[in-house]
Design a protein around this motif. Structure first.
Motif, PDB file in Angstrom:
ATOM      1  N   THR A 112       0.858  -1.186   0.000  1.00  0.00           N
ATOM      2  CA  THR A 112       0.000   0.000   0.000  1.00  0.00           C
ATOM      3  C   THR A 112       0.888   1.228   0.000  1.00  0.00           C
ATOM      4  N   ILE A 113       0.375   2.264  -0.614  1.00  0.00           N
ATOM      5  CA  ILE A 113       1.101   3.534  -0.648  1.00  0.00           C
ATOM      6  C   ILE A 113       0.526   4.406   0.440  1.00  0.00           C
ATOM      7  N   SER A 114       1.406   4.886   1.285  1.00  0.00           N
ATOM      8  CA  SER A 114       0.953   5.759   2.359  1.00  0.00           C
ATOM      9  C   SER A 114       0.577   7.116   1.782  1.00  0.00           C
ATOM     10  N   GLN A 115      -0.033   7.926   2.611  1.00  0.00           N
ATOM     11  CA  GLN A 115      -0.417   9.263   2.191  1.00  0.00           C
ATOM     12  C   GLN A 115       0.808  10.056   1.741  1.00  0.00           C
ATOM     13  N   THR A 116       1.931   9.930   2.469  1.00  0.00           N
ATOM     14  CA  THR A 116       3.154  10.637   2.104  1.00  0.00           C
ATOM     15  C   THR A 116       3.671  10.121   0.766  1.00  0.00           C
ATOM     16  N   GLY A 117       3.603   8.830   0.549  1.00  0.00           N
ATOM     17  CA  GLY A 117       4.034   8.242  -0.724  1.00  0.00           C
ATOM     18  C   GLY A 117       3.193   8.742  -1.878  1.00  0.00           C
ATOM     19  N   ARG A 118       1.877   8.864  -1.668  1.00  0.00           N
ATOM     20  CA  ARG A 118       0.996   9.381  -2.723  1.00  0.00           C
ATOM     21  C   ARG A 118       1.347  10.824  -3.050  1.00  0.00           C
ATOM     22  N   GLN A 119       1.631  11.614  -2.025  1.00  0.00           N
ATOM     23  CA  GLN A 119       2.005  13.009  -2.262  1.00  0.00           C
ATOM     24  C   GLN A 119       3.315  13.096  -3.055  1.00  0.00           C
ATOM     25  N   GLN A 120       4.254  12.241  -2.709  1.00  0.00           N
ATOM     26  CA  GLN A 120       5.521  12.242  -3.439  1.00  0.00           C
ATOM     27  C   GLN A 120       5.321  11.800  -4.881  1.00  0.00           C
ATOM     28  N   GLN A 121       4.477  10.801  -5.073  1.00  0.00           N
ATOM     29  CA  GLN A 121       4.195  10.326  -6.427  1.00  0.00           C
ATOM     30  C   GLN A 121       3.497  11.427  -7.236  1.00  0.00           C
ATOM     31  N   TRP A 122       2.542  12.110  -6.619  1.00  0.00           N
ATOM     32  CA  TRP A 122       1.841  13.204  -7.289  1.00  0.00           C
ATOM     33  C   TRP A 122       2.814  14.331  -7.661  1.00  0.00           C
ATOM     34  N   ARG A 123       3.713  14.674  -6.746  1.00  0.00           N
ATOM     35  CA  ARG A 123       4.707  15.720  -7.016  1.00  0.00           C
ATOM     36  C   ARG A 123       5.638  15.323  -8.157  1.00  0.00           C
ATOM     37  N   LEU A 124       6.013  14.061  -8.174  1.00  0.00           N
ATOM     38  CA  LEU A 124       6.874  13.568  -9.240  1.00  0.00           C
ATOM     39  C   LEU A 124       6.186  13.720 -10.594  1.00  0.00           C
ATOM     40  N   TRP A 125       4.943  13.275 -10.697  1.00  0.00           N
ATOM     41  CA  TRP A 125       4.211  13.378 -11.969  1.00  0.00           C
ATOM     42  C   TRP A 125       3.983  14.839 -12.359  1.00  0.00           C
ATOM     43  N   LEU A 126       3.677  15.684 -11.389  1.00  0.00           N
ATOM     44  CA  LEU A 126       3.479  17.095 -11.671  1.00  0.00           C
ATOM     45  C   LEU A 126       4.787  17.731 -12.158  1.00  0.00           C
ATOM     46  N   GLY A 127       5.887  17.392 -11.502  1.00  0.00           N
ATOM     47  CA  GLY A 127       7.193  17.910 -11.916  1.00  0.00           C
ATOM     48  C   GLY A 127       7.555  17.471 -13.326  1.00  0.00           C
ATOM     49  N   LEU A 128       7.292  16.197 -13.651  1.00  0.00           N
ATOM     50  CA  LEU A 128       7.567  15.704 -15.003  1.00  0.00           C
ATOM     51  C   LEU A 128       6.692  16.394 -16.037  1.00  0.00           C
ATOM     52  N   ALA A 129       5.445  16.642 -15.694  1.00  0.00           N
ATOM     53  CA  ALA A 129       4.542  17.331 -16.618  1.00  0.00           C
ATOM     54  C   ALA A 129       5.007  18.762 -16.865  1.00  0.00           C
ATOM     55  N   VAL A 130       5.412  19.461 -15.810  1.00  0.00           N
ATOM     56  CA  VAL A 130       5.901  20.837 -15.958  1.00  0.00           C
ATOM     57  C   VAL A 130       7.190  20.839 -16.780  1.00  0.00           C
ATOM     58  N   LEU A 131       8.094  19.911 -16.523  1.00  0.00           N
ATOM     59  CA  LEU A 131       9.334  19.807 -17.279  1.00  0.00           C
ATOM     60  C   LEU A 131       9.054  19.548 -18.757  1.00  0.00           C
ATOM     61  N   GLY A 132       8.128  18.648 -19.039  1.00  0.00           N
ATOM     62  CA  GLY A 132       7.757  18.360 -20.426  1.00  0.00           C
ATOM     63  C   GLY A 132       7.152  19.571 -21.116  1.00  0.00           C
ATOM     64  N   LEU A 133       6.293  20.293 -20.411  1.00  0.00           N
ATOM     65  CA  LEU A 133       5.682  21.493 -20.970  1.00  0.00           C
ATOM     66  C   LEU A 133       6.737  22.558 -21.254  1.00  0.00           C
TER      67      LEU A 133
END
Length: 179
Positions: free
Chosen positions: A10-31
């Motif tokens: 299971t992914i903890s709440q902190t893990g989900r936040q880190q995963q969300w930040r990672l995807w957001l960072g990759l999306a911003v970098l791609g843009l």
């Protein structure tokens, strides 16, 4: 009964936040990369009218040359001066009485590769010309032109109306049909 217990992953709440930040960072970098490529395509000079058609690997050096040299004065085609003159000119911070900042190493390599590739080597006994009118290559490129005693960068645009755009192929009407 097994001695090993398998726990479900299971992914903890902190893990989900880190995963969300990672995807957001990759999306911003791609843009940012897409916007940068788009702006680069818009801002890149058109080298189709230059003296030499430039392959992609020379265009970075040409862009650096135009930005470093062509923003203060008319940028000359590299073939008008010998490679030895360019080598001194791009390293000297005292440029015809003006003090210039040194060119950083990451820009120097593609700039020098461009200038060296599209200029010619000077003969062993010849003196390096640092003035356009004294360059044997400039004179060879203008065999039927009666040059003034003092050739200035402003003289170029009299025959090459698009010289400010680094287009030396287009000539004024009186030179278009010259043999």
């Amino acid at each position: 009964m097994s001695i090993f217990k398998i726990r479900p992953f299971t992914i903890s709440q902190t893990g989900r936040q880190q995963q969300w930040r990672l995807w957001l960072g990759l999306a911003v970098l791609g843009l940012c990369a897409l916007v940068g490529m788009g702006l680069g395509a818009i801002a890149a000079p058109d080298f189709s009218g230059t003296v030499d058609v430039l392959p992609l690997n020379a265009q970075l050096g040409a862009q650096i040359y135009l930005r470093r040299c062509g923003t203060c004065h008319l940028a000359l085609p590299p073939e008008t001066m010998p490679a030895e003159a360019w080598q001194v000119l791009i390293q000297d911070t005292n440029h015809y009485g003006a003090t210039l900042p040194p060119i950083p190493r990451p820009e120097m390599t593609p700039l020098w590769n461009y200038l060296r590739t599209y200029s010619r080597a000077l003969g062993a006994d010849a003196q390096i010309p640092f003035r356009l009118g004294r360059s044997p290559f400039f004179r060879i490129l203008h065999p039927r032109v009666e040059l003034p005693d003092t050739v200035t960068l402003g003289s170029c645009s009299q025959c090459h109306p698009k010289a400010t755009l680094f287009n030396y192929r287009e000539l004024t009407p009186e030179w278009q049909d010259s043999p």
